[in-house]
Motif scaffolding. Structure first.
Motif, PDB file in Angstrom:
ATOM      1  N   UNK A 131       0.818  -1.215   0.000  1.00 50.44           N
ATOM      2  CA  UNK A 131       0.000   0.000   0.000  1.00 50.44           C
ATOM      3  C   UNK A 131       0.854   1.269   0.000  1.00 50.44           C
ATOM      4  N   UNK A 132       2.149   1.111   0.262  1.00 46.23           N
ATOM      5  CA  UNK A 132       3.044   2.264   0.346  1.00 46.23           C
ATOM      6  C   UNK A 132       4.051   2.309  -0.807  1.00 46.23           C
ATOM      7  N   UNK A 133       3.924   1.384  -1.774  1.00 44.93           N
ATOM      8  CA  UNK A 133       4.729   1.486  -3.002  1.00 44.93           C
ATOM      9  C   UNK A 133       4.154   2.650  -3.787  1.00 44.93           C
ATOM     10  N   UNK A 135      -4.505  -3.786  -3.309  1.00 43.54           N
ATOM     11  CA  UNK A 135      -3.825  -4.844  -4.061  1.00 43.54           C
ATOM     12  C   UNK A 135      -3.214  -5.896  -3.141  1.00 43.54           C
ATOM     13  N   UNK A 136      -3.646  -5.898  -1.891  1.00 45.62           N
ATOM     14  CA  UNK A 136      -3.220  -6.944  -0.965  1.00 45.62           C
ATOM     15  C   UNK A 136      -1.824  -6.725  -0.419  1.00 45.62           C
ATOM     16  N   UNK A 137      -1.290  -7.788   0.175  1.00 45.39           N
ATOM     17  CA  UNK A 137       0.048  -7.735   0.750  1.00 45.39           C
ATOM     18  C   UNK A 137       0.023  -7.371   2.220  1.00 45.39           C
ATOM     19  N   UNK A 138       1.199  -7.235   2.764  1.00 43.65           N
ATOM     20  CA  UNK A 138       1.380  -6.886   4.168  1.00 43.65           C
ATOM     21  C   UNK A 138       0.713  -5.551   4.450  1.00 43.65           C
ATOM     22  N   UNK A 139      -0.028  -5.472   5.536  1.00 44.32           N
ATOM     23  CA  UNK A 139      -0.687  -4.219   5.901  1.00 44.32           C
ATOM     24  C   UNK A 139       0.104  -3.520   7.007  1.00 44.32           C
TER      25      UNK A 139
END
Length: 194
Positions: free
Chosen positions: A145-147, A179-183
């Motif tokens: 979410x931070x990319x 887009x999912x992934x580590x939160x």
């Protein structure tokens, strides 16, 4: 050697709406950009340690200005990034000397942490060159979410014998990430990855 600074520009971007939807709270990012003299413009020099020292000086200055622009404490910053553009008489290695060996430690000190690598970019260009500052979560590189990235531009920089140096900081990730992934609430922040 201290940086000879011609100007500093600070930009704050606040996104209130994305894809037709309100973003609440708004996502915010700030970039602080210094336009400095390039002491090695137009000549090859083996020892770039003066630029490395300038990078250390600018790391603290620019990170502090970016945090102040967001009106938050350094510990509340979520993402960071850095970038530099040399004017036509500079080398990419001049940008690398500023960005890499010593800039990171003072940025992390201002932000009260920063386990992840600070994403960076460098380029050569003339007046009005757009800097693309890559962004990533400061403590865990795998937080999708931070990319992100932030574009900044100064209409009269860099001149041929200058370097434009930027540090960007955010108080959030992208607007409406999905887009999912580590939160963020799953971050351990131990290895800079997760």
């Amino acid at each position: 050697m201290s940086a000879v600074i011609r100007k500093i520009v600070v930009v704050v971007e606040e996104t209130l709406m994305e894809g037709g939807r309100n973003v609440s709270p708004p996502t915010r990012r700030a970039a602080a950009i210094a336009v400095i003299d390039n002491p090695f413009a137009g000549r090859f020099v083996d020892d770039l340690s003066p630029l490395i020292a300038i990078g250390e000086e600018l790391g603290e200055l620019l990170a502090s200005k970016a945090i102040a622009a967001l009106g938050i404490e350094g510990s509340k910053a979520q993402s960071y990034g850095k970038a530099a553009a040399v004017g036509e008489n500079g080398e990419l290695e001049h940008a690398a000397a500023i960005l890499h060996p010593k800039m990171g430690a003072p940025v992390r000190k201002v932000l009260s942490k920063g386990a992840a690598l600070i994403p960076s970019s460098k380029k050569r260009g003339g007046l009005g060159t757009v800097l693309d500052i890559p962004l990533g979560h400061k403590d865990a590189a795998f937080v999708r979410s931070h990319f992100d990235g932030m574009e900044v531009q100064i209409n009269d920089a860099p001149r041929a014998n200058e370097i434009m140096v930027a540090v960007a900081v955010t108080d959030s990730g992208r607007p409406l990430p999905r887009v999912g992934g580590l939160t963020v609430d799953e971050i351990k922040g131990e290895d800079g990855l997760r």
